[in-house]
Design a protein around this motif. Structure first.
Motif, PDB file in Angstrom:
ATOM      1  N   ILE A  35       0.837  -1.198   0.000  1.00  0.00           N
ATOM      2  CA  ILE A  35       0.000   0.000   0.000  1.00  0.00           C
ATOM      3  C   ILE A  35       0.875   1.252   0.000  1.00  0.00           C
ATOM      4  CG2 ILE A  35      -1.644   1.339   1.372  1.00  0.00           C
ATOM      5  CD1 ILE A  35      -2.877  -1.353   2.236  1.00  0.00           C
ATOM      6  N   GLU A  36       1.942   1.216   0.790  1.00  0.00           N
ATOM      7  CA  GLU A  36       2.863   2.356   0.843  1.00  0.00           C
ATOM      8  C   GLU A  36       3.562   2.589  -0.490  1.00  0.00           C
ATOM      9  OE1 GLU A  36       5.595   1.680   4.023  1.00  0.00           O
ATOM     10  OE2 GLU A  36       4.002   1.355   5.493  1.00  0.00           O
ATOM     11  N   ARG A  37       3.934   1.504  -1.168  1.00  0.00           N
ATOM     12  CA  ARG A  37       4.697   1.615  -2.418  1.00  0.00           C
ATOM     13  C   ARG A  37       3.799   1.684  -3.652  1.00  0.00           C
ATOM     14  NH1 ARG A  37       9.612  -0.809  -0.547  1.00  0.00           N
ATOM     15  NH2 ARG A  37       9.844   0.123   1.521  1.00  0.00           N
ATOM     16  N   GLY A  38       2.520   1.431  -3.476  1.00  0.00           N
ATOM     17  CA  GLY A  38       1.628   1.422  -4.623  1.00  0.00           C
ATOM     18  C   GLY A  38       1.832   0.242  -5.531  1.00  0.00           C
ATOM     19  N   GLY A  39       2.350  -0.850  -4.997  1.00  0.00           N
ATOM     20  CA  GLY A  39       2.613  -2.049  -5.791  1.00  0.00           C
ATOM     21  C   GLY A  39       3.462  -3.019  -5.013  1.00  0.00           C
ATOM     22  N   THR A  40       4.052  -3.950  -5.716  1.00  0.00           N
ATOM     23  CA  THR A  40       4.812  -5.014  -5.058  1.00  0.00           C
ATOM     24  C   THR A  40       6.316  -4.741  -5.038  1.00  0.00           C
ATOM     25  OG1 THR A  40       4.862  -6.249  -7.138  1.00  0.00           O
ATOM     26  CG2 THR A  40       3.089  -6.768  -5.588  1.00  0.00           C
ATOM     27  N   GLY A  41       6.691  -3.470  -5.120  1.00  0.00           N
ATOM     28  CA  GLY A  41       8.114  -3.124  -5.117  1.00  0.00           C
ATOM     29  C   GLY A  41       8.722  -3.103  -3.735  1.00  0.00           C
ATOM     30  N   PHE A  42       8.715  -4.246  -3.093  1.00  0.00           N
ATOM     31  CA  PHE A  42       9.345  -4.364  -1.779  1.00  0.00           C
ATOM     32  C   PHE A  42      10.229  -5.601  -1.756  1.00  0.00           C
ATOM     33  CE2 PHE A  42       5.421  -6.819  -1.469  1.00  0.00           C
ATOM     34  CZ  PHE A  42       5.845  -7.989  -0.851  1.00  0.00           C
ATOM     35  N   GLN A  43      11.090  -5.677  -0.767  1.00  0.00           N
ATOM     36  CA  GLN A  43      11.984  -6.824  -0.617  1.00  0.00           C
ATOM     37  C   GLN A  43      11.541  -7.682   0.566  1.00  0.00           C
ATOM     38  OE1 GLN A  43      14.381  -7.393  -2.897  1.00  0.00           O
ATOM     39  NE2 GLN A  43      13.672  -5.516  -3.911  1.00  0.00           N
ATOM     40  N   ILE A  44      11.777  -8.966   0.470  1.00  0.00           N
ATOM     41  CA  ILE A  44      11.425  -9.885   1.553  1.00  0.00           C
ATOM     42  C   ILE A  44      12.084  -9.448   2.868  1.00  0.00           C
ATOM     43  CG2 ILE A  44      11.922 -12.199   2.447  1.00  0.00           C
ATOM     44  CD1 ILE A  44       9.476 -12.221   0.801  1.00  0.00           C
ATOM     45  N   ALA A  57      13.392 -17.494   8.726  1.00  0.00           N
ATOM     46  CA  ALA A  57      12.156 -17.865   9.422  1.00  0.00           C
ATOM     47  C   ALA A  57      10.947 -17.547   8.547  1.00  0.00           C
ATOM     48  CB  ALA A  57      12.063 -17.131  10.752  1.00  0.00           C
ATOM     49  N   LEU A  58      11.001 -16.420   7.848  1.00  0.00           N
ATOM     50  CA  LEU A  58       9.882 -16.035   6.981  1.00  0.00           C
ATOM     51  C   LEU A  58       9.704 -17.046   5.854  1.00  0.00           C
ATOM     52  CD1 LEU A  58       9.046 -12.457   5.770  1.00  0.00           C
ATOM     53  CD2 LEU A  58       8.967 -14.387   4.190  1.00  0.00           C
ATOM     54  N   TYR A  59      10.834 -17.534   5.312  1.00  0.00           N
ATOM     55  CA  TYR A  59      10.747 -18.500   4.218  1.00  0.00           C
ATOM     56  C   TYR A  59      10.165 -19.842   4.671  1.00  0.00           C
ATOM     57  CZ  TYR A  59      13.374 -15.513   1.009  1.00  0.00           C
ATOM     58  OH  TYR A  59      13.764 -14.492   0.179  1.00  0.00           O
ATOM     59  N   TYR A  60      10.093 -20.059   5.960  1.00  0.00           N
ATOM     60  CA  TYR A  60       9.430 -21.264   6.474  1.00  0.00           C
ATOM     61  C   TYR A  60       7.939 -21.201   6.160  1.00  0.00           C
ATOM     62  CZ  TYR A  60       7.415 -24.564   9.802  1.00  0.00           C
ATOM     63  OH  TYR A  60       6.681 -25.581  10.385  1.00  0.00           O
ATOM     64  N   TYR A  61       7.389 -19.976   6.164  1.00  0.00           N
ATOM     65  CA  TYR A  61       5.955 -19.787   5.946  1.00  0.00           C
ATOM     66  C   TYR A  61       5.597 -19.520   4.489  1.00  0.00           C
ATOM     67  CZ  TYR A  61       5.855 -19.463  11.015  1.00  0.00           C
ATOM     68  OH  TYR A  61       5.987 -19.740  12.352  1.00  0.00           O
ATOM     69  N   PHE A  62       6.496 -18.864   3.753  1.00  0.00           N
ATOM     70  CA  PHE A  62       6.256 -18.551   2.349  1.00  0.00           C
ATOM     71  C   PHE A  62       7.527 -18.839   1.556  1.00  0.00           C
ATOM     72  CE2 PHE A  62       3.370 -15.844   4.767  1.00  0.00           C
ATOM     73  CZ  PHE A  62       2.157 -16.117   4.143  1.00  0.00           C
ATOM     74  N   ALA A  63       7.401 -19.638   0.512  1.00  0.00           N
ATOM     75  CA  ALA A  63       8.578 -20.088  -0.244  1.00  0.00           C
ATOM     76  C   ALA A  63       9.357 -18.936  -0.872  1.00  0.00           C
ATOM     77  CB  ALA A  63       8.154 -21.078  -1.329  1.00  0.00           C
ATOM     78  N   ASP A  64       8.634 -17.899  -1.307  1.00  0.00           N
ATOM     79  CA  ASP A  64       9.293 -16.753  -1.927  1.00  0.00           C
ATOM     80  C   ASP A  64       8.327 -15.583  -1.934  1.00  0.00           C
ATOM     81  OD1 ASP A  64       7.489 -17.305  -4.016  1.00  0.00           O
ATOM     82  OD2 ASP A  64       8.993 -18.436  -5.135  1.00  0.00           O
ATOM     83  N   LYS A  65       8.757 -14.480  -2.498  1.00  0.00           N
ATOM     84  CA  LYS A  65       7.932 -13.273  -2.539  1.00  0.00           C
ATOM     85  C   LYS A  65       6.640 -13.513  -3.324  1.00  0.00           C
ATOM     86  CE  LYS A  65       8.048  -8.495  -4.222  1.00  0.00           C
ATOM     87  NZ  LYS A  65       8.895  -7.438  -4.779  1.00  0.00           N
ATOM     88  N   GLY A  66       6.737 -14.235  -4.436  1.00  0.00           N
ATOM     89  CA  GLY A  66       5.557 -14.521  -5.236  1.00  0.00           C
ATOM     90  C   GLY A  66       4.498 -15.267  -4.448  1.00  0.00           C
ATOM     91  N   ALA A  67       4.922 -16.239  -3.651  1.00  0.00           N
ATOM     92  CA  ALA A  67       3.973 -17.010  -2.843  1.00  0.00           C
ATOM     93  C   ALA A  67       3.304 -16.130  -1.797  1.00  0.00           C
ATOM     94  CB  ALA A  67       4.703 -18.175  -2.172  1.00  0.00           C
TER      95      ALA A  67
END
Length: 215
Positions: A35-44, A57-67
């Motif tokens: 919401i802040e960036r107006g799109g998906t231009g953020f880093q994991i 630890a985050l990758y335990y819950y989501f395989a990558d940014k796309g997921a």
């Protein structure tokens, strides 16, 4: 050593609940960044930092940014589809059904929301992964609206020769194009006026009746 009966430990249900809460926290953090960036231009790494956890630890819950992005949009779209289907199931008439459906979409599509970003294709680096899922959900909503427009024909509210699919696409598309035009649907009176404005065009059109232009 095997844990003895009665030894303190985490109940499986509690572990599942904690895992769900962590997933939710990650998704909320990523949604805030979108919401802040107006799109998906953020880093994991930015998401993990906001959550106070490591990237591993985050990758335990989501395989990558796309997921992660897909999970966010799936949740938003599934919630909207459920709301739309509930409204239609309870509506006593086609008019009430169409009004309730459009109101549900207007409520979900707030300026800067994840769903608005999806409709406006603000997905940049993950659109090839996420857009097919969004398209599937949008097609479901359009199909429901199309069916209600056909119902409206039977009830005498819509001309028999009207292309219901085209009208349904136009109505849903109106919510996406408002983001590009800088006319995002906001809460309160503005949203209600937008909804009724869209439906006024649907039921009454914009052309004058025969002879009126000569008056």
């Amino acid at each position: 050593m095997a844990k003895q009966a009665g030894q303190p430990g985490m109940h499986p249900g509690a572990k599942t609940s904690k895992s769900a809460a962590t997933r939710e926290r990650i998704m909320e953090a990523a949604t805030g960044l979108m919401i802040e960036r107006g799109g998906t231009g953020f880093q994991i790494g930015e998401v993990s930092e906001r959550c106070g956890m490591s990237k591993g630890a985050l990758y335990y819950y989501f395989a990558d940014k796309g997921a992660l992005v897909q999970a966010i949009f799936d949740r938003s779209m599934e919630g909207l589809v459920s709301d739309v289907e509930a409204v239609v199931a309870q509506a006593p008439s086609a008019r009430a059904s169409i009004l309730g459906l459009v109101e549900a979409v207007a409520h979900a599509v707030q300026p800067g929301s994840a769903l608005t970003l999806a409709l406006a294709h603000g997905l940049w680096d993950v659109e090839h992964e996420v857009l097919p899922h969004i398209k599937e959900h949008m097609e479901r909503i359009i199909a429901v609206l199309e069916a209600q427009l056909e119902r409206a024909k039977v009830e005498g509210l819509v001309r028999p020769g009207t292309n219901s699919h085209l009208v349904a696409v136009a109505i849903i598309g109106a919510f996406a194009i408002t983001e590009y035009a800088g006319e995002g649907v906001d809460t309160g009176d503005d949203a209600e006026a937008f909804v009724h404005g869209v439906l006024d065009v649907v039921f009454h059109g914009i052309g004058v009746r025969a002879g009126e232009h000569d008056a």
